[in-house]
Design a protein around this motif. Sequence first.
Motif, PDB file in Angstrom:
ATOM      1  N   THR A   1       0.828  -1.205   0.000  1.00 40.11           N
ATOM      2  CA  THR A   1       0.000   0.000   0.000  1.00 40.11           C
ATOM      3  C   THR A   1       0.866   1.261   0.000  1.00 40.11           C
ATOM      4  N   PRO A   2       0.646   2.153  -0.969  1.00 40.25           N
ATOM      5  CA  PRO A   2       1.428   3.386  -1.025  1.00 40.25           C
ATOM      6  C   PRO A   2       0.854   4.461  -0.091  1.00 40.25           C
ATOM      7  N   GLY A   3       1.610   5.515   0.085  1.00 42.93           N
ATOM      8  CA  GLY A   3       1.108   6.679   0.814  1.00 42.93           C
ATOM      9  C   GLY A   3       1.200   6.551   2.311  1.00 42.93           C
ATOM     10  N   PRO A   4       0.608   7.536   3.022  1.00 45.86           N
ATOM     11  CA  PRO A   4       0.676   7.545   4.483  1.00 45.86           C
ATOM     12  C   PRO A   4      -0.096   6.369   5.079  1.00 45.86           C
ATOM     13  N   VAL A   5       0.302   6.001   6.289  1.00 53.15           N
ATOM     14  CA  VAL A   5      -0.250   4.827   6.960  1.00 53.15           C
ATOM     15  C   VAL A   5      -0.767   5.224   8.336  1.00 53.15           C
ATOM     16  N   GLY A   6      -1.905   4.661   8.697  1.00 55.59           N
ATOM     17  CA  GLY A   6      -2.425   4.788  10.054  1.00 55.59           C
ATOM     18  C   GLY A   6      -2.281   3.468  10.786  1.00 55.59           C
ATOM     19  N   TRP A   7      -1.827   3.527  12.025  1.00 56.66           N
ATOM     20  CA  TRP A   7      -1.625   2.341  12.860  1.00 56.66           C
ATOM     21  C   TRP A   7      -2.780   2.251  13.836  1.00 56.66           C
ATOM     22  N   ILE A   8      -3.387   1.072  13.938  1.00 56.31           N
ATOM     23  CA  ILE A   8      -4.442   0.846  14.923  1.00 56.31           C
ATOM     24  C   ILE A   8      -4.036  -0.322  15.807  1.00 56.31           C
ATOM     25  N   SER A   9      -3.973  -0.066  17.102  1.00 58.34           N
ATOM     26  CA  SER A   9      -3.714  -1.105  18.086  1.00 58.34           C
ATOM     27  C   SER A   9      -5.077  -1.583  18.590  1.00 58.34           C
ATOM     28  N   ASP A  10      -5.513  -2.739  18.084  1.00 55.16           N
ATOM     29  CA  ASP A  10      -6.829  -3.287  18.409  1.00 55.16           C
ATOM     30  C   ASP A  10      -6.667  -4.216  19.607  1.00 55.16           C
ATOM     31  N   LYS A  11      -7.001  -3.709  20.781  1.00 53.09           N
ATOM     32  CA  LYS A  11      -6.717  -4.416  22.025  1.00 53.09           C
ATOM     33  C   LYS A  11      -7.820  -5.416  22.371  1.00 53.09           C
ATOM     34  N   VAL A  12      -7.986  -6.425  21.493  1.00 51.25           N
ATOM     35  CA  VAL A  12      -8.976  -7.472  21.740  1.00 51.25           C
ATOM     36  C   VAL A  12      -8.528  -8.394  22.867  1.00 51.25           C
ATOM     37  N   ASN A  13      -7.244  -8.459  23.127  1.00 58.21           N
ATOM     38  CA  ASN A  13      -6.689  -9.226  24.242  1.00 58.21           C
ATOM     39  C   ASN A  13      -6.076  -8.258  25.242  1.00 58.21           C
ATOM     40  N   SER A  14      -5.835  -8.753  26.428  1.00 60.08           N
ATOM     41  CA  SER A  14      -5.203  -7.942  27.461  1.00 60.08           C
ATOM     42  C   SER A  14      -3.691  -7.960  27.246  1.00 60.08           C
ATOM     43  N   TYR A  15      -3.142  -6.811  26.860  1.00 58.89           N
ATOM     44  CA  TYR A  15      -1.700  -6.668  26.699  1.00 58.89           C
ATOM     45  C   TYR A  15      -1.347  -5.222  26.923  1.00 58.89           C
ATOM     46  N   SER A  16      -0.066  -4.957  27.081  1.00 61.14           N
ATOM     47  CA  SER A  16       0.350  -3.577  27.305  1.00 61.14           C
ATOM     48  C   SER A  16       1.355  -3.167  26.244  1.00 61.14           C
ATOM     49  N   ILE A  17       1.396  -1.867  26.001  1.00 59.52           N
ATOM     50  CA  ILE A  17       2.325  -1.295  25.038  1.00 59.52           C
ATOM     51  C   ILE A  17       3.198  -0.296  25.773  1.00 59.52           C
TER      52      ILE A  17
ATOM     53  N   PHE B   1     -10.572   4.818  20.760  1.00 63.26           N
ATOM     54  CA  PHE B   1     -11.968   4.466  20.561  1.00 63.26           C
ATOM     55  C   PHE B   1     -12.288   3.211  21.355  1.00 63.26           C
ATOM     56  N   ASN B   2     -13.601   2.957  21.538  1.00 65.86           N
ATOM     57  CA  ASN B   2     -14.052   1.762  22.246  1.00 65.86           C
ATOM     58  C   ASN B   2     -14.393   0.611  21.308  1.00 65.86           C
ATOM     59  N   THR B   3     -14.435   0.870  19.992  1.00 60.79           N
ATOM     60  CA  THR B   3     -14.688  -0.179  19.006  1.00 60.79           C
ATOM     61  C   THR B   3     -13.852   0.100  17.757  1.00 60.79           C
ATOM     62  N   LEU B   4     -13.669  -0.911  16.939  1.00 65.74           N
ATOM     63  CA  LEU B   4     -12.805  -0.795  15.768  1.00 65.74           C
ATOM     64  C   LEU B   4     -13.378   0.046  14.620  1.00 65.74           C
TER      65      LEU B   4
ATOM     66  N   VAL C   1      -9.727   0.334  22.768  1.00 67.16           N
ATOM     67  CA  VAL C   1      -9.669  -0.200  24.131  1.00 67.16           C
ATOM     68  C   VAL C   1     -11.088  -0.513  24.589  1.00 67.16           C
ATOM     69  N   TYR C   2     -11.494  -1.731  24.412  1.00 72.78           N
ATOM     70  CA  TYR C   2     -12.852  -2.182  24.682  1.00 72.78           C
ATOM     71  C   TYR C   2     -13.176  -2.081  26.172  1.00 72.78           C
ATOM     72  N   GLY C   3     -14.205  -1.291  26.484  1.00 71.97           N
ATOM     73  CA  GLY C   3     -14.697  -1.201  27.854  1.00 71.97           C
ATOM     74  C   GLY C   3     -13.745  -0.539  28.832  1.00 71.97           C
ATOM     75  N   ARG C   4     -12.781   0.203  28.352  1.00 69.64           N
ATOM     76  CA  ARG C   4     -11.826   0.878  29.249  1.00 69.64           C
ATOM     77  C   ARG C   4     -11.862   2.372  29.024  1.00 69.64           C
ATOM     78  N   GLU C   5     -11.252   3.104  29.911  1.00 70.00           N
ATOM     79  CA  GLU C   5     -11.182   4.561  29.792  1.00 70.00           C
ATOM     80  C   GLU C   5     -10.224   4.927  28.669  1.00 70.00           C
ATOM     81  N   ILE C   6     -10.737   5.586  27.630  1.00 71.50           N
ATOM     82  CA  ILE C   6      -9.908   5.869  26.468  1.00 71.50           C
ATOM     83  C   ILE C   6      -9.123   7.168  26.578  1.00 71.50           C
ATOM     84  N   ALA C   7      -9.567   8.101  27.381  1.00 74.92           N
ATOM     85  CA  ALA C   7      -8.891   9.402  27.461  1.00 74.92           C
ATOM     86  C   ALA C   7      -7.452   9.251  27.930  1.00 74.92           C
ATOM     87  N   ASP C   8      -7.193   8.368  28.875  1.00 77.07           N
ATOM     88  CA  ASP C   8      -5.839   8.184  29.387  1.00 77.07           C
ATOM     89  C   ASP C   8      -4.896   7.665  28.313  1.00 77.07           C
ATOM     90  N   TYR C   9      -5.371   6.767  27.461  1.00 76.81           N
ATOM     91  CA  TYR C   9      -4.537   6.238  26.380  1.00 76.81           C
ATOM     92  C   TYR C   9      -4.136   7.353  25.421  1.00 76.81           C
TER      93      TYR C   9
END
Length: 131
Positions: free
Chosen positions: A50-66, A113-116, A88-96
């Motif tokens: 895929t050419p051009g700029p890229v957006g990264w999405i960390s889809d936290k369907v499992n419990s892990y940390s970055i 966001f809370n959903t993908l 971040v499903y069901g978690r506070e998103i503002a802190d992230y």
Amino acid sequence: MESLETLETDFATFEILPGILIMRCRRGIKLGLDHIDQIQQVLDRMDVLTPGPVGWISDKVNSYSIDPLMVRPIQDSNPKIRSWCNVVYGREIADYKKLFEAVSVKNFGINSFNTLPPAIDWTYEYLGSLR
């Protein structure tokens, strides 16, 4: 949007959409600087697909940390990556969002966001605004 390819590493599954990389880490992983080489291999493959700029999405369907300190090296070594979303499903998103803004380069889109689906929509809108 249909996936172009799905790649597996020992710590995550990466789904490549046109202009978007979605990462889903395995449960219990602490994603850090020791994963950068494998992430770079995924990003190299994305460059081919895929050419051009890229957006990264960390889809936290499992419990892990970055480790937020890994965000900057990824940004510095891959100027095509122009945004980062955390789903971040069901978690506070503002802190992230605040955490990633604190360690990110300037002129880099960050959101949570809370959903993908809204994360994908926001990423495409943000990338479109860069053109």
